[in-house]
Motif scaffolding. Structure first.
Motif, PDB file in Angstrom:
ATOM      1  N   LYS A  82      19.181  78.679 -36.628  1.00 27.34           N
ATOM      2  CA  LYS A  82      19.711  79.994 -37.006  1.00 27.34           C
ATOM      3  C   LYS A  82      20.554  80.578 -35.872  1.00 27.34           C
ATOM      4  CE  LYS A  82      18.153  84.579 -38.449  1.00 27.34           C
ATOM      5  NZ  LYS A  82      16.986  85.425 -38.719  1.00 27.34           N
ATOM      6  N   THR A  83      20.065  80.488 -34.638  1.00 29.80           N
ATOM      7  CA  THR A  83      20.797  80.998 -33.472  1.00 29.80           C
ATOM      8  C   THR A  83      22.099  80.240 -33.271  1.00 29.80           C
ATOM      9  OG1 THR A  83      18.734  81.678 -32.419  1.00 29.80           O
ATOM     10  CG2 THR A  83      20.645  81.401 -30.984  1.00 29.80           C
ATOM     11  N   ILE A  84      22.040  78.919 -33.398  1.00 25.51           N
ATOM     12  CA  ILE A  84      23.257  78.108 -33.237  1.00 25.51           C
ATOM     13  C   ILE A  84      24.281  78.499 -34.294  1.00 25.51           C
ATOM     14  CG2 ILE A  84      24.195  75.769 -33.484  1.00 25.51           C
ATOM     15  CD1 ILE A  84      21.563  74.784 -32.134  1.00 25.51           C
ATOM     16  N   ARG A  85      23.846  78.595 -35.544  1.00 24.74           N
ATOM     17  CA  ARG A  85      24.769  78.952 -36.627  1.00 24.74           C
ATOM     18  C   ARG A  85      25.360  80.349 -36.434  1.00 24.74           C
ATOM     19  NH1 ARG A  85      25.066  75.392 -40.608  1.00 24.74           N
ATOM     20  NH2 ARG A  85      23.399  73.884 -40.913  1.00 24.74           N
ATOM     21  N   ALA A  86      24.564  81.292 -35.924  1.00 26.42           N
ATOM     22  CA  ALA A  86      25.035  82.672 -35.717  1.00 26.42           C
ATOM     23  C   ALA A  86      26.049  82.765 -34.588  1.00 26.42           C
ATOM     24  CB  ALA A  86      23.854  83.588 -35.426  1.00 26.42           C
ATOM     25  N   ASN A  87      26.027  81.792 -33.667  1.00 32.81           N
ATOM     26  CA  ASN A  87      26.891  81.855 -32.494  1.00 32.81           C
ATOM     27  C   ASN A  87      27.947  80.751 -32.466  1.00 32.81           C
ATOM     28  OD1 ASN A  87      25.699  84.096 -30.831  1.00 32.81           O
ATOM     29  ND2 ASN A  87      23.888  82.856 -31.234  1.00 32.81           N
ATOM     30  N   ALA A  88      28.227  80.169 -33.620  1.00 26.41           N
ATOM     31  CA  ALA A  88      29.210  79.092 -33.689  1.00 26.41           C
ATOM     32  C   ALA A  88      30.120  79.298 -34.893  1.00 26.41           C
ATOM     33  CB  ALA A  88      28.506  77.742 -33.793  1.00 26.41           C
ATOM     34  N   GLU A  89      31.299  78.766 -34.792  1.00 30.58           N
ATOM     35  CA  GLU A  89      32.261  78.812 -35.894  1.00 30.58           C
ATOM     36  C   GLU A  89      32.063  77.575 -36.765  1.00 30.58           C
ATOM     37  OE1 GLU A  89      37.091  78.559 -36.630  1.00 30.58           O
ATOM     38  OE2 GLU A  89      36.335  78.938 -34.615  1.00 30.58           O
ATOM     39  N   ASP A  90      31.851  77.778 -38.056  1.00 27.54           N
ATOM     40  CA  ASP A  90      31.698  76.656 -38.974  1.00 27.54           C
ATOM     41  C   ASP A  90      33.086  76.217 -39.427  1.00 27.54           C
ATOM     42  OD1 ASP A  90      31.122  74.780 -40.920  1.00 27.54           O
ATOM     43  OD2 ASP A  90      29.579  76.009 -41.889  1.00 27.54           O
ATOM     44  N   VAL A  91      33.505  75.051 -38.959  1.00 25.80           N
ATOM     45  CA  VAL A  91      34.845  74.550 -39.279  1.00 25.80           C
ATOM     46  C   VAL A  91      34.804  73.466 -40.353  1.00 25.80           C
ATOM     47  CG1 VAL A  91      35.837  75.183 -37.048  1.00 25.80           C
ATOM     48  CG2 VAL A  91      34.768  72.930 -37.331  1.00 25.80           C
ATOM     49  N   GLY A  92      33.616  73.211 -40.905  1.00 29.72           N
ATOM     50  CA  GLY A  92      33.486  72.260 -42.006  1.00 29.72           C
ATOM     51  C   GLY A  92      33.997  70.872 -41.665  1.00 29.72           C
ATOM     52  N   GLU A  93      34.829  70.348 -42.556  1.00 29.34           N
ATOM     53  CA  GLU A  93      35.351  68.985 -42.413  1.00 29.34           C
ATOM     54  C   GLU A  93      36.322  68.833 -41.233  1.00 29.34           C
ATOM     55  OE1 GLU A  93      34.270  66.530 -44.414  1.00 29.34           O
ATOM     56  OE2 GLU A  93      33.119  67.870 -45.701  1.00 29.34           O
ATOM     57  N   ARG A  94      36.794  69.950 -40.689  1.00 32.34           N
ATOM     58  CA  ARG A  94      37.732  69.892 -39.553  1.00 32.34           C
ATOM     59  C   ARG A  94      37.010  69.707 -38.212  1.00 32.34           C
ATOM     60  NH1 ARG A  94      40.438  74.972 -38.937  1.00 32.34           N
ATOM     61  NH2 ARG A  94      38.439  75.726 -39.550  1.00 32.34           N
ATOM     62  N   PHE A  95      35.694  69.515 -38.236  1.00 33.66           N
ATOM     63  CA  PHE A  95      34.915  69.447 -37.005  1.00 33.66           C
ATOM     64  C   PHE A  95      35.465  68.449 -35.983  1.00 33.66           C
ATOM     65  CE2 PHE A  95      31.501  67.756 -34.370  1.00 33.66           C
ATOM     66  CZ  PHE A  95      31.059  68.912 -33.753  1.00 33.66           C
ATOM     67  N   TYR A 104      40.121  68.620 -25.151  1.00 33.85           N
ATOM     68  CA  TYR A 104      41.366  68.313 -24.438  1.00 33.85           C
ATOM     69  C   TYR A 104      42.130  69.569 -24.023  1.00 33.85           C
ATOM     70  CZ  TYR A 104      40.397  63.511 -25.709  1.00 33.85           C
ATOM     71  OH  TYR A 104      39.809  62.276 -25.829  1.00 33.85           O
ATOM     72  N   GLY A 105      41.504  70.743 -24.145  1.00 30.13           N
ATOM     73  CA  GLY A 105      42.107  71.984 -23.669  1.00 30.13           C
ATOM     74  C   GLY A 105      43.210  72.530 -24.553  1.00 30.13           C
ATOM     75  N   GLU A 106      43.299  72.098 -25.792  1.00 29.45           N
ATOM     76  CA  GLU A 106      44.321  72.570 -26.715  1.00 29.45           C
ATOM     77  C   GLU A 106      43.868  73.803 -27.502  1.00 29.45           C
ATOM     78  OE1 GLU A 106      45.113  69.178 -29.167  1.00 29.45           O
ATOM     79  OE2 GLU A 106      45.734  67.945 -27.462  1.00 29.45           O
ATOM     80  N   ALA A 107      42.582  74.165 -27.360  1.00 28.04           N
ATOM     81  CA  ALA A 107      42.026  75.343 -28.036  1.00 28.04           C
ATOM     82  C   ALA A 107      40.996  75.972 -27.110  1.00 28.04           C
ATOM     83  CB  ALA A 107      41.377  74.949 -29.368  1.00 28.04           C
ATOM     84  N   ASP A 108      40.727  77.250 -27.331  1.00 26.54           N
ATOM     85  CA  ASP A 108      39.751  77.965 -26.516  1.00 26.54           C
ATOM     86  C   ASP A 108      38.351  77.376 -26.689  1.00 26.54           C
ATOM     87  OD1 ASP A 108      41.692  79.712 -25.596  1.00 26.54           O
ATOM     88  OD2 ASP A 108      41.278  81.218 -27.142  1.00 26.54           O
ATOM     89  N   GLN A 109      37.601  77.410 -25.599  1.00 20.17           N
ATOM     90  CA  GLN A 109      36.209  76.949 -25.615  1.00 20.17           C
ATOM     91  C   GLN A 109      35.387  77.855 -26.526  1.00 20.17           C
ATOM     92  OE1 GLN A 109      35.421  74.271 -23.778  1.00 20.17           O
ATOM     93  NE2 GLN A 109      33.249  74.230 -24.182  1.00 20.17           N
ATOM     94  N   ARG A 110      34.644  77.265 -27.466  1.00 25.59           N
ATOM     95  CA  ARG A 110      33.786  78.025 -28.361  1.00 25.59           C
ATOM     96  C   ARG A 110      32.801  77.071 -29.014  1.00 25.59           C
ATOM     97  NH1 ARG A 110      38.310  76.538 -31.081  1.00 25.59           N
ATOM     98  NH2 ARG A 110      38.254  76.291 -33.350  1.00 25.59           N
ATOM     99  N   GLY A 111      31.732  77.637 -29.529  1.00 26.26           N
ATOM    100  CA  GLY A 111      30.748  76.829 -30.235  1.00 26.26           C
ATOM    101  C   GLY A 111      31.245  76.482 -31.618  1.00 26.26           C
ATOM    102  N   LEU A 112      31.028  75.227 -32.016  1.00 21.66           N
ATOM    103  CA  LEU A 112      31.450  74.763 -33.333  1.00 21.66           C
ATOM    104  C   LEU A 112      30.285  74.139 -34.073  1.00 21.66           C
ATOM    105  CD1 LEU A 112      34.709  72.680 -32.686  1.00 21.66           C
ATOM    106  CD2 LEU A 112      34.559  75.039 -33.447  1.00 21.66           C
ATOM    107  N   ILE A 113      30.285  74.287 -35.374  1.00 21.26           N
ATOM    108  CA  ILE A 113      29.449  73.471 -36.243  1.00 21.26           C
ATOM    109  C   ILE A 113      30.348  73.004 -37.380  1.00 21.26           C
ATOM    110  CG2 ILE A 113      27.234  74.533 -35.694  1.00 21.26           C
ATOM    111  CD1 ILE A 113      27.449  76.144 -38.269  1.00 21.26           C
ATOM    112  N   GLY A 114      29.979  71.901 -37.973  1.00 19.85           N
ATOM    113  CA  GLY A 114      30.775  71.372 -39.068  1.00 19.85           C
ATOM    114  C   GLY A 114      30.246  70.023 -39.485  1.00 19.85           C
ATOM    115  N   LYS A 115      31.089  69.282 -40.175  1.00 19.36           N
ATOM    116  CA  LYS A 115      30.679  67.987 -40.710  1.00 19.36           C
ATOM    117  C   LYS A 115      31.516  66.881 -40.109  1.00 19.36           C
ATOM    118  CE  LYS A 115      29.100  69.951 -44.991  1.00 19.36           C
ATOM    119  NZ  LYS A 115      28.947  69.830 -46.398  1.00 19.36           N
ATOM    120  N   ALA A 116      30.851  65.747 -39.866  1.00 23.31           N
ATOM    121  CA  ALA A 116      31.530  64.555 -39.378  1.00 23.31           C
ATOM    122  C   ALA A 116      30.809  63.345 -39.953  1.00 23.31           C
ATOM    123  CB  ALA A 116      31.509  64.510 -37.848  1.00 23.31           C
TER     124      ALA A 116
END
Length: 142
Positions: A82-95, A104-116
């Motif tokens: 629950k804590t991980i999900r509340a503090n991460a962006e769900d990017v789905g299939e784009r994970f 590789y430094g092309e996007a800001d550092q942030r927590g992600l969840i999604g599918k792979a």
């Protein structure tokens, strides 16, 4: 859910819960199953006796499922997820794509969840991108 008795190449024994036999194989092949004692990724299933469901065993089996320590562990895992999900962006299939951008430094550092897929997860790990699967808890698939 299937509970397997597992062991690592260092001889540590532990249990793992999987949605199917194929799920274990996919995760093991992608090196996502690791020993909780030493962290080894060389994990194999151990010989297990089949569980036969009978009315007489039902009460004893429920006592095992309802063990207080197991309830507390599952509650802690639920809170962690629950804590991980509340503090991460769900990017789905784009994970995989988003994880690479961050690595590789092309996007800001942030927590992600999604599918792979298992193959995508394995490729990310080979690139040195640290990922870990969120646990699937007993009531999540029932």
């Amino acid at each position: 859910m299937i509970c397997y008795n597992l062991s690592c190449d260092n001889g540590h024994g532990f249990e793992g819960w999987f949605s199917s036999s194929g799920d274990f194989e996919r995760q093991a092949n992608a090196h996502l199953v690791t020993c909780p004692t030493c962290g080894s990724g060389s994990v194999s299933k151990q010989l297990m006796a089949p569980t036969v469901s009978t009315a007489r065993k039902k009460e004893a089996r429920q006592a095992l499922v309802m063990d207080q320590a197991q309830k507390e562990t599952i509650a802690k895992l639920r809170e962690m997820v629950k804590t991980i999900r509340a503090n991460a962006e769900d990017v789905g299939e784009r994970f995989p794509e988003e994880a690479r951008k961050i690595h590789y430094g092309e996007a800001d550092q942030r927590g992600l969840i999604g599918k792979a897929t298992a193959e995508e997860a394995s490729a990310l790990l080979e690139e040195g991108i640290e990922i870990t699967p969120l646990p699937v808890l007993p009531d999540d698939t029932n």
